[in-house]
Scaffold this motif. Structure first.
Motif, PDB file in Angstrom:
ATOM      1  N   MET A 364     -41.986  90.365  37.162  1.00 41.59           N
ATOM      2  CA  MET A 364     -43.020  89.370  37.410  1.00 41.59           C
ATOM      3  C   MET A 364     -42.525  87.927  37.253  1.00 41.59           C
ATOM      4  O   MET A 364     -42.839  87.091  38.110  1.00 41.59           O
ATOM      5  CB  MET A 364     -44.229  89.616  36.503  1.00 41.59           C
ATOM      6  CG  MET A 364     -44.995  90.891  36.830  1.00 41.59           C
ATOM      7  SD  MET A 364     -45.277  91.197  38.591  1.00 41.59           S
ATOM      8  CE  MET A 364     -46.111  89.714  39.097  1.00 41.59           C
ATOM      9  N   GLU A 447     -48.626  87.352  41.456  1.00 37.38           N
ATOM     10  CA  GLU A 447     -49.194  88.386  40.585  1.00 37.38           C
ATOM     11  C   GLU A 447     -50.117  89.307  41.363  1.00 37.38           C
ATOM     12  O   GLU A 447     -50.068  90.538  41.226  1.00 37.38           O
ATOM     13  CB  GLU A 447     -49.950  87.720  39.435  1.00 37.38           C
ATOM     14  CG  GLU A 447     -50.473  88.681  38.378  1.00 37.38           C
ATOM     15  CD  GLU A 447     -49.367  89.252  37.529  1.00 37.38           C
ATOM     16  OE1 GLU A 447     -49.504  90.416  37.108  1.00 37.38           O
ATOM     17  OE2 GLU A 447     -48.371  88.543  37.284  1.00 37.38           O
ATOM     18  N   GLN A 450     -48.107  91.548  43.966  1.00 37.50           N
ATOM     19  CA  GLN A 450     -47.220  92.523  43.343  1.00 37.50           C
ATOM     20  C   GLN A 450     -47.990  93.649  42.656  1.00 37.50           C
ATOM     21  O   GLN A 450     -47.443  94.735  42.450  1.00 37.50           O
ATOM     22  CB  GLN A 450     -46.312  91.831  42.329  1.00 37.50           C
ATOM     23  CG  GLN A 450     -45.255  92.719  41.705  1.00 37.50           C
ATOM     24  CD  GLN A 450     -44.223  93.204  42.715  1.00 37.50           C
ATOM     25  OE1 GLN A 450     -43.795  92.469  43.589  1.00 37.50           O
ATOM     26  NE2 GLN A 450     -43.835  94.464  42.605  1.00 37.50           N
ATOM     27  N   THR A 451     -49.249  93.419  42.323  1.00 36.87           N
ATOM     28  CA  THR A 451     -50.002  94.418  41.544  1.00 36.87           C
ATOM     29  C   THR A 451     -51.275  94.900  42.206  1.00 36.87           C
ATOM     30  O   THR A 451     -51.945  95.792  41.669  1.00 36.87           O
ATOM     31  CB  THR A 451     -50.377  93.832  40.168  1.00 36.87           C
ATOM     32  OG1 THR A 451     -51.249  92.698  40.351  1.00 36.87           O
ATOM     33  CG2 THR A 451     -49.149  93.386  39.403  1.00 36.87           C
ATOM     34  N   TYR A 454     -52.940  98.540  42.384  1.00 41.55           N
ATOM     35  CA  TYR A 454     -53.446  99.260  41.217  1.00 41.55           C
ATOM     36  C   TYR A 454     -54.861  98.864  40.836  1.00 41.55           C
ATOM     37  O   TYR A 454     -55.448  99.505  39.958  1.00 41.55           O
ATOM     38  CB  TYR A 454     -52.497  99.035  40.028  1.00 41.55           C
ATOM     39  CG  TYR A 454     -51.088  99.464  40.341  1.00 41.55           C
ATOM     40  CD1 TYR A 454     -50.737 100.803  40.374  1.00 41.55           C
ATOM     41  CD2 TYR A 454     -50.120  98.520  40.669  1.00 41.55           C
ATOM     42  CE1 TYR A 454     -49.457 101.201  40.692  1.00 41.55           C
ATOM     43  CE2 TYR A 454     -48.831  98.902  40.990  1.00 41.55           C
ATOM     44  CZ  TYR A 454     -48.507 100.246  41.009  1.00 41.55           C
ATOM     45  OH  TYR A 454     -47.231 100.637  41.336  1.00 41.55           O
ATOM     46  N   LEU A 544     -48.278  97.266  33.580  1.00 38.13           N
ATOM     47  CA  LEU A 544     -47.998  97.223  35.019  1.00 38.13           C
ATOM     48  C   LEU A 544     -48.208  95.818  35.566  1.00 38.13           C
ATOM     49  O   LEU A 544     -47.444  95.353  36.421  1.00 38.13           O
ATOM     50  CB  LEU A 544     -48.891  98.214  35.765  1.00 38.13           C
ATOM     51  CG  LEU A 544     -48.638  99.699  35.489  1.00 38.13           C
ATOM     52  CD1 LEU A 544     -49.566 100.557  36.324  1.00 38.13           C
ATOM     53  CD2 LEU A 544     -47.189 100.072  35.768  1.00 38.13           C
ATOM     54  N   LEU A 545     -49.227  95.132  35.095  1.00 37.40           N
ATOM     55  CA  LEU A 545     -49.464  93.757  35.532  1.00 37.40           C
ATOM     56  C   LEU A 545     -48.310  92.844  35.136  1.00 37.40           C
ATOM     57  O   LEU A 545     -48.081  91.812  35.767  1.00 37.40           O
ATOM     58  CB  LEU A 545     -50.769  93.225  34.934  1.00 37.40           C
ATOM     59  CG  LEU A 545     -52.062  93.901  35.398  1.00 37.40           C
ATOM     60  CD1 LEU A 545     -53.261  93.277  34.692  1.00 37.40           C
ATOM     61  CD2 LEU A 545     -52.227  93.797  36.911  1.00 37.40           C
ATOM     62  N   VAL A 548     -44.538  95.750  36.911  1.00 36.53           N
ATOM     63  CA  VAL A 548     -44.410  96.831  37.889  1.00 36.53           C
ATOM     64  C   VAL A 548     -43.557  96.380  39.075  1.00 36.53           C
ATOM     65  O   VAL A 548     -43.740  95.295  39.621  1.00 36.53           O
ATOM     66  CB  VAL A 548     -45.805  97.298  38.362  1.00 36.53           C
ATOM     67  CG1 VAL A 548     -46.510  96.229  39.185  1.00 36.53           C
ATOM     68  CG2 VAL A 548     -45.705  98.607  39.129  1.00 36.53           C
ATOM     69  N   TYR A 551     -46.002  97.703  44.325  1.00 39.94           N
ATOM     70  CA  TYR A 551     -47.420  97.377  44.183  1.00 39.94           C
ATOM     71  C   TYR A 551     -48.355  98.574  44.304  1.00 39.94           C
ATOM     72  O   TYR A 551     -49.534  98.455  43.978  1.00 39.94           O
ATOM     73  CB  TYR A 551     -47.808  96.324  45.227  1.00 39.94           C
ATOM     74  CG  TYR A 551     -48.180  96.864  46.585  1.00 39.94           C
ATOM     75  CD1 TYR A 551     -49.498  96.806  47.038  1.00 39.94           C
ATOM     76  CD2 TYR A 551     -47.226  97.435  47.423  1.00 39.94           C
ATOM     77  CE1 TYR A 551     -49.849  97.293  48.286  1.00 39.94           C
ATOM     78  CE2 TYR A 551     -47.568  97.909  48.654  1.00 39.94           C
ATOM     79  CZ  TYR A 551     -48.873  97.842  49.096  1.00 39.94           C
ATOM     80  OH  TYR A 551     -49.208  98.344  50.323  1.00 39.94           O
ATOM     81  N   ASN A 552     -47.883  99.740  44.729  1.00 39.36           N
ATOM     82  CA  ASN A 552     -48.830 100.843  44.935  1.00 39.36           C
ATOM     83  C   ASN A 552     -48.168 102.217  44.861  1.00 39.36           C
ATOM     84  O   ASN A 552     -48.174 102.977  45.827  1.00 39.36           O
ATOM     85  CB  ASN A 552     -49.523 100.700  46.296  1.00 39.36           C
ATOM     86  CG  ASN A 552     -48.567 100.973  47.455  1.00 39.36           C
ATOM     87  OD1 ASN A 552     -47.390 100.653  47.368  1.00 39.36           O
ATOM     88  ND2 ASN A 552     -49.058 101.560  48.528  1.00 39.36           N
TER      89      ASN A 552
END
Length: 589
Positions: A364, A447, A450-451, A454, A544-545, A548, A551-552
């Protein structure tokens, strides 16, 4: 008279208290942020006033929906009591635990996995597993990039299978079979707990079908990745933490504290602490983010035990009991962290296990800075030069992907100099902080992208059927060797899985997992239930935030997905009546 009074109380609707009105506010805000930020292009095009208005509107709608659903669920006894046929439904009572019931659940889960095992024998082999097997065989240097503890699990079963059967194919099959056994045992445990708690037959059958026959679980159970064992450990850890949070030490007379019943209570307490220790240590060792999940969880667990003690400060005996409970959990937590520290320090060093490289843990921060740099954010020449010291800055845009960090990570390893980050940690931390203060929207964009998979709806994941998990080329000359099935059956299985995948991605998503999870959390909090069982999964999402790389991907939140049947049943179920109690009981969902 008692039965009549209980019936009248059961049929009385109770309005939400002030606490119940307030507790749903943070959940409503969370859902509104999911909705607004999930459509980033629209949010970016809108003004601050427009986005603020959208957040407030969706917060109001989310709050109204949560309040309505939680009220209906909490008052379902009174509502059902007004319906002639349903009002006669007897109270759900806790069921006696029988060993053969657990065995039935275990065999059911095992039977659901075996067809996939036999069809894709010996396993589904990913590139990660190939590297870990090479380390286990001594063909590659030992590395903690993928948890070395899991590599040792692979080595134990792989080498045992190789010694027994003499081939790499059978060695992989031996590992996979025992992985299936362990996963089936854990899923059967949670079905068994649902059974014992008095869960209605309809929900119990649905949960059993979920654990035993959902194709995703069958496929994941034969993958040689760390995610299955981590899922099992986290589920058990969440369960043990919740039991400890709700456990209160008996402070009654000496005849109970020191008699046969007292010994039973003490034995149960020791077993819970032992389960908490083992499962907590496994959570720390089986995933790189596991220790952060553990630390976040135990913070709230210890806080809950401390609050239990201070709440009873007027009663000396209760205060002393609460202090003993806190010290017991604290000691067990310290033991987990001590073992983890010794393992990651002297033990791995003595075994010459290489730690993960620097860039692996900087997903991140790197994505934040890259988004600001590539998209024309405000950076000084000195800051741009610091980026150029890590990678050729003129090529950064070519490798930057806002949804997948692995591409840029590989670029850094091949053409960059990540060692300078390790040598100048504080300077690069200041770089990240200073650039972020001038470019907050670019950091937020990085952010979100990338996340988003989820927590945003309608995010498909196609990797669990084909993708990287099937049977990659490997130096062991292992290929898929189906058992008991014909080639036509394999083709039929593949077509079935593809149809299921298309259906799954039309009605489900990783984001929907999170939405349902937070609804369960909100409902349990609204009903003033013990919410400790939700905390490990919140910590999982938080990690994960923060780190990770994709992203999925389902496997990163597989533990959360597998907890949903139990969490949903727990949050909506009315507390069951014990077998030794009388009167009308709660209606179990």
């Amino acid at each position: 008279m008692l039965v009549k009074r209980n019936t009248e109380e059961k049929s009385r609707l109770e309005m939400p208290s002030r606490w119940q009105f307030l507790i749903l506010l943070p959940f409503a805000l969370l859902y509104s942020l999911f909705i607004v930020l999930g459509d980033w292009e629209k949010a970016e095009a809108g003004s601050g006033l427009q986005n603020g208005g959208r957040i407030l509107l969706w917060m109001f709608l989310s709050y109204a929906a949560l309040l309505f659903l939680c009220f209906i669920i909490s008052q379902k006894e009174a509502i059902l009591g007004r319906i002639p046929l349903l009002s006669r439904i007897p109270a759900c009572r806790e069921r006696a635990g029988k060993w053969y019931v657990y065995l039935i659940f275990f065999l059911l889960c095992l039977a659901g996995c075996l067809p996939y095992f036999l069809m894709y024998y010996p396993t589904w082999l990913s590139n990660d597993a190939v590297w870990q097997i090479e380390q286990a065989l001594g063909w590659a240097p030992a590395s903690n990039h993928h948890p070395w503890f899991h590599t040792m699990i692979i080595k134990f079963f792989f080498m045992a299978g190789y010694r027994i059967f003499g081939t790499y194919t059978e060695a992989m099959a031996f590992y996979t079979f025992w992985q299936i056994i362990i996963m089936s045992s854990v899923y059967a445990f949670f079905l068994y707990q649902l059974y014992k708690s008095g869960t209605r037959l309809l929900w119990l059958v649905a949960a059993a079908a979920f654990y035993a026959f959902l194709p995703i679980n069958g496929l994941m159970s034969i993958c040689m990745t760390k995610d299955e064992f981590f899922t099992a450990a986290l589920l058990v850890f969440a369960w043990q933490g919740a039991k400890l949070a709700g456990q209160k030490e008996d402070v009654s007379g000496s005849d109970i504290r020191y008699g046969k019943e007292g010994r039973r209570v003490f034995r149960d307490k020791v077993c819970r602490l032992a389960g908490y220790f083992v499962s907590g240590l496994l959570v720390c060792l089986l995933r790189s983010n596991g220790v952060y999940v553990f630390l976040g969880t135990v913070f709230f667990l210890l806080l809950s035990k401390w609050m239990q003690g201070t709440a009873a400060k007027k009663e000396h005996s209760l205060r002393a009991a609460g202090r003993r409970e806190f010290l017991a959990v604290f000691t067990c937590t310290a033991a987990v962290l001590l073992c983890y520290g010794v393992y990651h320090g002297p033990i791995l060093k003595a075994m010459d296990v290489e730690p993960p490289d620097t860039i692996e843990a900087l997903t991140m921060p790197t994505q934040h800075i890259l988004c600001a740099y590539v998209k024309g954010g405000e950076l000084t020449q000195e800051e741009a030069a610091m980026i150029g010291q890590v990678v050729p800055a003129d090529q950064a845009a070519s490798y930057y992907n806002p949804y997948l960090f692995d591409i840029f990570k590989a670029f850094v390893r091949e053409a960059g100099n990540q060692e300078i980050i390790a040598e100048q940690k504080w300077d690069y931390f200041k770089l990240w902080l200073q650039v972020g203060l001038r470019n907050p929207l670019r950091y937020l964009e990085a952010e979100v992208k990338q996340t988003a998979g989820y927590w945003a709806l309608d995010t498909a994941d196609y990797q669990y059927v084909v993708g990287e998990y099937y049977m990659v080329d490997n130096p062991f000359a292992v290929t898929t060797q189906r058992k008991l099935f014909t080639y036509q059956a394999e083709v039929g299985m593949y077509q079935f899985l593809m149809r299921f995948q298309d259906l799954y991605n039309k009605v489900w998503s990783l984001g929907l997992n999170t939405w349902i999870f937070f609804f369960c959390f909100a409902c349990a909090a609204y009903r003033k239930k013990n919410v400790m069982i939700f905390v490990p999964f919140v910590m999982l999402l938080v990690t994960l935030l923060l780190a990770v790389p994709v992203y999925n991907v389902l496997r990163y939140v597989y533990a959360l997905f597998m907890a949903l049947p139990f969490l949903l049943g727990y949050s909506i179920r009315t507390d069951t009546v014990r077998n030794d109690e009388t009167g009308t009981g709660g209606y179990a969902g």
